[in-house]
Design an enzyme around this catalytic site. Structure first.
Site, PDB file in Angstrom:
ATOM      1  N   ARG A 196       1.156  -1.158   0.015  1.00  0.00           N
ATOM      2  CA  ARG A 196      -0.104   0.010   0.085  1.00  0.00           C
ATOM      3  C   ARG A 196       0.925   1.258  -0.013  1.00  0.00           C
ATOM      4  O   ARG A 196       1.805   1.269   0.702  1.00  0.00           O
ATOM      5  CB  ARG A 196      -0.789  -0.055   1.435  1.00  0.00           C
ATOM      6  CG  ARG A 196      -1.575   1.230   1.315  1.00  0.00           C
ATOM      7  CD  ARG A 196      -2.870   0.988   0.597  1.00  0.00           C
ATOM      8  NE  ARG A 196      -4.068   1.917   1.114  1.00  0.00           N
ATOM      9  CZ  ARG A 196      -5.072   2.348   0.245  1.00  0.00           C
ATOM     10  NH1 ARG A 196      -5.274   1.792  -0.976  1.00  0.00           N
ATOM     11  NH2 ARG A 196      -6.172   2.880   0.707  1.00  0.00           N
ATOM     12  N   THR A 251      -9.991   0.650  -9.435  1.00  0.00           N
ATOM     13  CA  THR A 251      -8.933  -0.235  -9.009  1.00  0.00           C
ATOM     14  C   THR A 251      -8.992  -1.689  -9.831  1.00  0.00           C
ATOM     15  O   THR A 251      -9.780  -1.705 -10.731  1.00  0.00           O
ATOM     16  CB  THR A 251      -9.222  -0.756  -7.408  1.00  0.00           C
ATOM     17  OG1 THR A 251      -9.182   0.547  -6.725  1.00  0.00           O
ATOM     18  CG2 THR A 251      -8.438  -1.571  -7.087  1.00  0.00           C
ATOM     19  N   THR A 287      -4.084  -0.473  -7.206  1.00  0.00           N
ATOM     20  CA  THR A 287      -4.989   0.450  -7.273  1.00  0.00           C
ATOM     21  C   THR A 287      -4.095   1.828  -7.486  1.00  0.00           C
ATOM     22  O   THR A 287      -3.147   1.937  -7.095  1.00  0.00           O
ATOM     23  CB  THR A 287      -6.022   0.794  -6.280  1.00  0.00           C
ATOM     24  OG1 THR A 287      -6.982   1.774  -6.745  1.00  0.00           O
ATOM     25  CG2 THR A 287      -5.443   1.075  -5.145  1.00  0.00           C
ATOM     26  N   ASN A 318      -6.196   4.366  -6.813  1.00  0.00           N
ATOM     27  CA  ASN A 318      -7.460   4.852  -6.407  1.00  0.00           C
ATOM     28  C   ASN A 318      -8.245   5.357  -7.266  1.00  0.00           C
ATOM     29  O   ASN A 318      -9.256   4.544  -8.113  1.00  0.00           O
ATOM     30  CB  ASN A 318      -7.013   6.140  -5.306  1.00  0.00           C
ATOM     31  CG  ASN A 318      -8.357   6.451  -4.381  1.00  0.00           C
ATOM     32  OD1 ASN A 318      -9.253   5.466  -4.161  1.00  0.00           O
ATOM     33  ND2 ASN A 318      -8.540   7.641  -3.902  1.00  0.00           N
ATOM     34  N   ASP A 328      -7.812   8.443   0.326  1.00  0.00           N
ATOM     35  CA  ASP A 328      -8.544   7.427   1.199  1.00  0.00           C
ATOM     36  C   ASP A 328      -8.217   7.719   2.761  1.00  0.00           C
ATOM     37  O   ASP A 328      -8.845   7.027   3.602  1.00  0.00           O
ATOM     38  CB  ASP A 328      -7.796   5.964   0.875  1.00  0.00           C
ATOM     39  CG  ASP A 328      -8.551   5.359  -0.145  1.00  0.00           C
ATOM     40  OD1 ASP A 328      -9.803   5.835  -0.636  1.00  0.00           O
ATOM     41  OD2 ASP A 328      -7.939   4.337  -0.724  1.00  0.00           O
ATOM     42  N   SER A 375      -7.719   1.002   3.501  1.00  0.00           N
ATOM     43  CA  SER A 375      -8.175   0.588   2.237  1.00  0.00           C
ATOM     44  C   SER A 375      -9.432  -0.375   2.495  1.00  0.00           C
ATOM     45  O   SER A 375      -9.521  -0.911   3.563  1.00  0.00           O
ATOM     46  CB  SER A 375      -7.010  -0.345   1.309  1.00  0.00           C
ATOM     47  OG  SER A 375      -7.609  -0.696   0.153  1.00  0.00           O
ATOM     48  N   SER A 376     -10.494  -0.578   1.359  1.00  0.00           N
ATOM     49  CA  SER A 376     -11.356  -1.527   1.254  1.00  0.00           C
ATOM     50  C   SER A 376     -11.000  -2.805   0.675  1.00  0.00           C
ATOM     51  O   SER A 376     -11.848  -3.691   0.369  1.00  0.00           O
ATOM     52  CB  SER A 376     -12.511  -1.122   0.821  1.00  0.00           C
ATOM     53  OG  SER A 376     -13.184   0.188   1.365  1.00  0.00           O
ATOM     54  N   GLY A 415     -13.911  -1.674  -6.930  1.00  0.00           N
ATOM     55  CA  GLY A 415     -15.217  -1.105  -6.548  1.00  0.00           C
ATOM     56  C   GLY A 415     -15.292  -0.110  -5.387  1.00  0.00           C
ATOM     57  O   GLY A 415     -16.232   0.008  -4.677  1.00  0.00           O
ATOM     58  N   GLY A 416     -14.077   0.521  -4.715  1.00  0.00           N
ATOM     59  CA  GLY A 416     -14.186   1.269  -3.644  1.00  0.00           C
ATOM     60  C   GLY A 416     -15.044   0.732  -2.469  1.00  0.00           C
ATOM     61  O   GLY A 416     -14.578  -0.493  -2.033  1.00  0.00           O
TER      62      GLY A 416
END
Ligand code: DON
Length: 570
Positions: free
Chosen positions: A106, A381, A399, A401, A423, A452-453, A473-474
């Site tokens: 990340r 992403t 990603t 973002n 984010d 993050s998701s 897909g956030g």
């Protein structure tokens, strides 16, 4: 006599056809059976070019991690919306023998980042500041991540894995109709943010079949190919990144780049109806949330109620409401904030959260937890799933973002910068203008990773690989992975059907159920509305790329038709 010969040859032909069919079904030589399933391995990604590069690596004797490295670099070329070397991501790994691991690559906030860097003098978020331009970028993690993964698990030589991406960037590739639309749609922003020009800009509109050549990116990939991570974090590429920062008030320094490290983390482990779940720990919220969701619904007979029936949707939505409320309050970078990870996935805790659920009436998000609002994230992403011949599996979500990240292509180095800083909770405790909210756990701090998701996941049963799954897909990432797993485990759907199935989504706040077109029939919608659920139609949810291992030992691909995604096996 004539007749007998004819009859005999007919028998022979019949026998030959039956044997071929039999071999085709239960393990013929070709690796592929009549159902389009493969025995030797598979790659499912957002681009046919990238999936093919991955499968070529597998065919050459590379393992799943080798293929993942090649696919990550290839996507940076052929899927610039989200594939990247200027962004970051997460990898979940499971070896054929059952060893599990996760890699966190990340992005991080720069050393000079500060809590209020996107606020005006009155303390309000400044429009677009965390979204576009050099200041929106976190320190990229993807190249360090790939180098780290390769060093630990790779089998083939590094340069062989980067070379195909370099060639694609130098020689160009044909863009799809969707890509032509998207690149044309980005023109104004790209022009504004890239005054010195970029290969992604074209005077006329982009058209399907146009060849996109990215020579500067090819040069960068060549350096990475020859020098490994140092080819990106030091030397000419690092110089270009820092020069780019200067052009647009960005703050990433040479030291930030040099200091960046990908981190191996202990996976989040859980179970669901006898399946082992292996997924990503913080700084992604995805793994904890996925395990919470599955545990929340495990006590209910979803298969009896049926796919997307009112009872099934109601229980899943109430689970989602509670889990996303937890996400907003408790999750952030574990190196900076004490995330109560074990507590959140304890059986007793999850059960207690569902105790307030009432069949007669929708819960309200205000009563579940007051005050904070769960994030709404931008949706660009990409995820890819890989299994090799030995059964090693890799699940990577990566990603920039937003689509095309910060919109800035580093001049001279040819790659897009992420806008991952968005984010973070730009202003902890209150929603920023894009709906992104969180608490102290996800406040900006120097060198911290933003929450993050992303939910790359692998499932196993009785020690055998079962599924590799994930999606962009956030904030809908978590619910899409959740529903894909439930579709297979509870509703017995094939991998492709589970991916295609229309999805729904609740994220605590706003207090509404988002549904894709045709996700629920009108009677189900009426029943849910009568209980107090607000149903809101929206466009596509998720772009899941997944692999399922059948009980015959074949791999089924699920490539999402919501994009140009492609499953290729061998
Ligand atoms: O890490 C996250 O959760 C977001 N940056 C992911 C963004 C995303 O999924 C956009 N995709 N479609």
């Amino acid at each position: 006599m004539q007749k007998t010969i004819k009859a005999n040859s007919a028998y022979l032909i019949l026998a030959f056809v039956s044997i071929s069919l039999f071999l085709g079904c239960v393990g013929g030589q070709l690796g592929k059976n009549n159902s389009g399933e493969y025995r030797n391995g598979m790659v499912v990604s957002a681009s046919e070019y990238a999936s093919k590069i991955g499968v070529d690596v597998l065919k050459k004797g590379g393992n799943a991690v080798d293929a993942a490295v090649a696919v990550q670099f290839a996507l940076a070329v052929v899927y610039p919306n989200a594939g990247n070397i200027g962004g970051g991501g997460f990898m979940v790994y499971r070896s054929a023998k059952g060893e599990t691991n996760t890699l966190d690559f990340r992005e991080k906030a720069a050393g000079n980042a500060s809590r209020d860097m996107y606020l005006d003098a009155a303390g309000n978020p400044i429009v677009d500041k965390s979204l576009y331009g050099q200041l929106a970028a976190g320190v990229p993690g993807s190249v360090a991540g790939m180098a780290e993964a390769h060093q630990k698990y790779g089998r083939l030589k590094w340069d062989e894995l980067v070379a195909p991406a370099e060639a694609l960037a130098a020689n160009g590739f044909k863009i799809t109709a969707r890509q032509a639309r998207e690149l044309t749609g980005m023109k104004t922003r790209l022009k504004k943010l890239n005054l010195l020009g970029t290969a992604l800009l074209k005077e006329k509109v982009w058209a399907e079949g146009d060849v996109l050549v990215q020579q500067e990116l090819a040069n960068t990939l060549k350096r990475i190919k020859e020098e490994g991570r140092n080819g990106f974090y030091e030397g000419a590429v690092a110089d270009s990144i820092v020069a780019e920062m200067k052009r647009g008030n960005g703050i990433i320094t040479k030291q930030d780049l040099k200091d960046y490290k990908a981190v191996w983390r202990k996976p989040v482990l859980g179970t669901y109806r006898g399946y082992d779940i292996i997924t990503m720990p913080p700084p992604s919220s995805g793994g904890i949330a996925l395990v919470q969701l599955l545990k929340s619904v495990e006590a209910y007979p979803l298969s009896k109620w049926g796919f997307n029936s009112d009872s099934t949707v109601q229980v899943m939505v109430e689970a989602e409401r509670r889990v996303y409320a937890d996400r907003a309050a408790h999750l952030g970078d574990p190196d900076f904030y004490p995330v109560p990870q074990q507590k959140l996935i304890e059986n007793g805790y999850v059960k207690a959260r569902m105790a307030t659920f009432n069949w007669q009436k929708a819960s309200t998000s205000a009563e579940i937890k007051a005050g904070e609002i769960a994030p709404v994230e931008h949706e660009e992403t990409t995820h890819f799933s890989i299994v090799d011949k030995d059964g090693n599996a890799v699940s990577i979500t990566t990603t920039l973002n937003g689509s095309y990240g910060a919109g800035v292509v580093v001049k001279g180095a040819g790659f897009l910068l992420n806008n991952e800083m968005d984010d973070f909770s730009v202003k902890p405790g209150s929603p920023n203008m894009f709906g992104l909210v969180g608490g102290e756990a996800n406040a900006i701090a120097p060198k911290k990773r933003m929450l993050s998701s992303m939910t790359p996941a692998i499932l196993a049963k009785n020690g055998e690989l079962f599924m590799v799954v994930g999606t962009p897909g956030g904030s809908t990432i978590i619910t899409s992975v959740f529903q894909t797993i439930v579709n297979v485990v509870d509703f017995n759907q094939s991998m492709q059907t589970a991916v295609n199935s229309k999805k729904f989504h609740h994220q605590w706040l706003p207090d509404q159920v988002d549904i894709e077109p045709q996700a629920l029939d009108s009677l189900t919608i009426e029943k849910l509305k009568a209980k107090g659920y607000k149903i809101v139609p929206r466009g596509a949810i998720g772009r899941v790329d997944a692999i399922l291992k059948t009980k015959w030992g074949y791999y089924q691909g699920g490539a999402d038709p919501r994009g140009d995604d492609k499953a290729i096996g061998w």
